[in-house]
Motif scaffolding. Structure first.
Motif: not given
Length: 518
Positions: A83-88, A90-99, A480-488
């Motif tokens: 849930p702490i992923y960025t919109p980009d 989350i959107a990638y996973i939901l799209n690629n995963g055909d949610v 910070q605008q494009h990555l989850a906190k632990y990846k920054i």
């Protein structure tokens, strides 16, 4: 057999026993079973059929447990999302995963409102109530463009059928798709079947001797495969009680262990380090624990010994990866453990160390660790080439360098090439590099992991820029605008140029040597 059916069997044996405790409230196995059936039947009413994909974008809570098992009982495939992923992200996973449907906290509604145009296939957004907080902004949901897609989790339970019976499930049906960071910069969806998850949960539960008397501290993120199997599915196999903790803090862990006489704690090395360093901790604070288990990253031997000496509890280190559901090795409980080792094969799983030709190497020679067993994934979702590269002749090639001693104990020598582990979370340099390369002032970038006293490793960037006025703070804010906190990145160093070989390939080894020399 599968997780859903096994839970129903557990209910028959331990129906009145607490399945989990959350925020001081107990929920029995019988109550959990009823809620699972209600959610599953309501999903069916929404048109979520067998094989459809349901995302769970939640932290640790009863919502997650009910959503997971409810979706599985309905025959759906579950896609857990951080849930702490960025919109980009989350959107990638939901799209690629055909949610088709997503279960989220109502706190995330503004986020999903912004992502609506990126999620054309998402038909249903199921909202869970976020506890009131001072920083929670009240919004008029009727004015949201996604309002017509919204369903309330609590209403779905109240109108659902407690006696619902879902479709028949085949053990080879995909139960969960776990997205892992990819070396190409795009996450890969590891398809785990009902057989994969059930077998690994059962074998893990048996290996760790989990039983109905156990109280498991479930503080690892439920969306992560380590928690999913070791601290959620495995305990529910044999009627244990989950002590659900929303977020980790040393103070809360010590208090909860004492209050509920917890018997098993599962965590990553970072958590053990914080517990050991906590200045208010006393040796007797964890005396109810019969065992601690560690995974997600290598456990420093000094930390393992220091923790065991202070708290007088066994700390068993293991190894796993998402593609293996995840557990393949654990240090045994019935014979000597070896600090620094990831242990021996768990039941029904075989690990081997091989050379580049796939031939098994003799003891103490370093090669690639490969894994075989009923826990190994079906493949990567919509990625046949990646699947063929990773799965060969029934073996899962982990990409990790390891060795095996004469007694069958395995040791990880090095991790997947270039991967960084921050507090148990995997970060691939390419993923961070791709983001920085999108910054208009960045010419070149190389990302490495550097030692960190609290999180094991941290992300460091070496950057070449066009304009010398660009600051590290500016680039971090961009990340910070494009990555989850632990990846920054924790630090950014500017160079005139990056070291390269004759073909122009950036030499990471030269940068690593530079770090070692400092």
């Amino acid at each position: 057999m599968n997780l859903s059916l096994r839970l129903s069997e557990t209910v028959k044996e331990h129906g009145s026993k607490p399945a989990f405790i959350f925020d001081g409230t107990e929920t029995t196995y019988l109550q959990l079973e009823g809620a699972i059936n209600q959610f599953a039947s309501s999903l069916k009413e929404l048109g979520v059929n067998k094989g459809d994909h349901v995302a769970i974008v939640l932290g640790n809570s009863p919502y997650f447990v009910i959503s997971l098992y409810g979706a599985l009982r309905a025959g759906a495939t579950v896609i857990p999302v951080n849930p702490i992923y960025t919109p980009d992200e989350i959107a990638y996973i939901l799209n690629n995963g055909d949610v088709k449907a997503a279960v989220i906290l109502d706190l995330f509604l503004p986020l999903f409102e912004k992502m609506e145009s990126m999620l054309p296939e998402l038909e249903h957004i199921i909202t869970c109530d976020t506890p009131p907080t001072s920083d929670k902004k009240e919004i008029d949901i009727t004015k949201l463009s996604i309002y017509t897609k919204m369903k309330r989790f609590t209403k779905m339970l109240s109108t659902g059928n407690t006696q619902f019976e879902g479709p028949e499930l085949d053990e080879e049906d995909v139960a969960v798709i776990l997205y892992t960071s990819g070396t190409t910069g795009k996450p890969k969806g590891a398809m785990l079947t009902h057989k994969n998850l059930y077998s690994n949960a059962l074998d893990t539960a048996n290996y760790l001797k989990m039983n109905k008397e156990d109280v498991i501290v479930t503080v690892l993120p439920m969306f992560h495969v380590f928690c999913l199997t070791v601290a959620l599915n495995a305990p529910l196999m044999n009627g244990a009680t989950l002590l659900i903790v929303p977020r980790f803090s040393p103070d809360s862990i010590f208090n909860l262990v004492k209050a509920y006489q917890a018997t098993v704690f599962a965590g990553v090395p970072t958590m053990y380090n914080f517990l050991l360093q906590y200045d208010k901790a006393q040796p007797e604070d964890l005396k109810s624990l019969r065992m601690c288990v560690s995974g997600g990253a290598s456990m420093p031997v000094a930390l393992l010994k220091g923790f065991e000496q202070k708290f007088k509890v066994i700390l068993s280190e293991g190894y796993g990866l998402s593609e293996a559901s995840p557990v393949t090795c654990f240090n045994p409980l019935d014979r000597p453990r070896k600090p620094g080792s990831i242990g021996t094969n768990i039941m029904n799983v075989e690990n081997k160390v091989v050379n580049e030709l796939g031939e098994e190497l003799p003891p103490n020679q370093v090669g690639e660790l490969i894994v075989k067993g009923p826990n190994v994934m079906k493949g990567y979702y919509k990625m046949p080439e990646e699947t063929a590269f990773t799965l060969k002749n029934g073996w899962l090639y982990t990409g990790d360098l390891a060795r095996r001693d004469e007694e069958g104990y395995f040791y990880i020598v090095d991790r997947k090439k270039d991967m960084i582990i921050v507090g148990g979370y995997n970060v691939y340099p390419r993923e961070v590099e791709e983001v920085l390369y999108n910054h208009e002032e960045v010419v070149e970038v190389a990302v490495l992991g550097v030692p960190d006293p609290n999180f094991g490793e941290a992300v460091k960037c070496y950057v070449v820029v066009k304009n010398k006025t660009v600051t590290a703070e500016e680039l971090m804010e961009y990340c910070q605008q494009h990555l989850a906190k632990y990846k920054i990145p924790s630090s950014i160093e500017f160079l005139e140029e990056l070291p390269k070989n004759t073909t122009g390939k950036i030499l990471r080894r030269a940068l690593k040597d530079q770090i070692l020399q400092k």
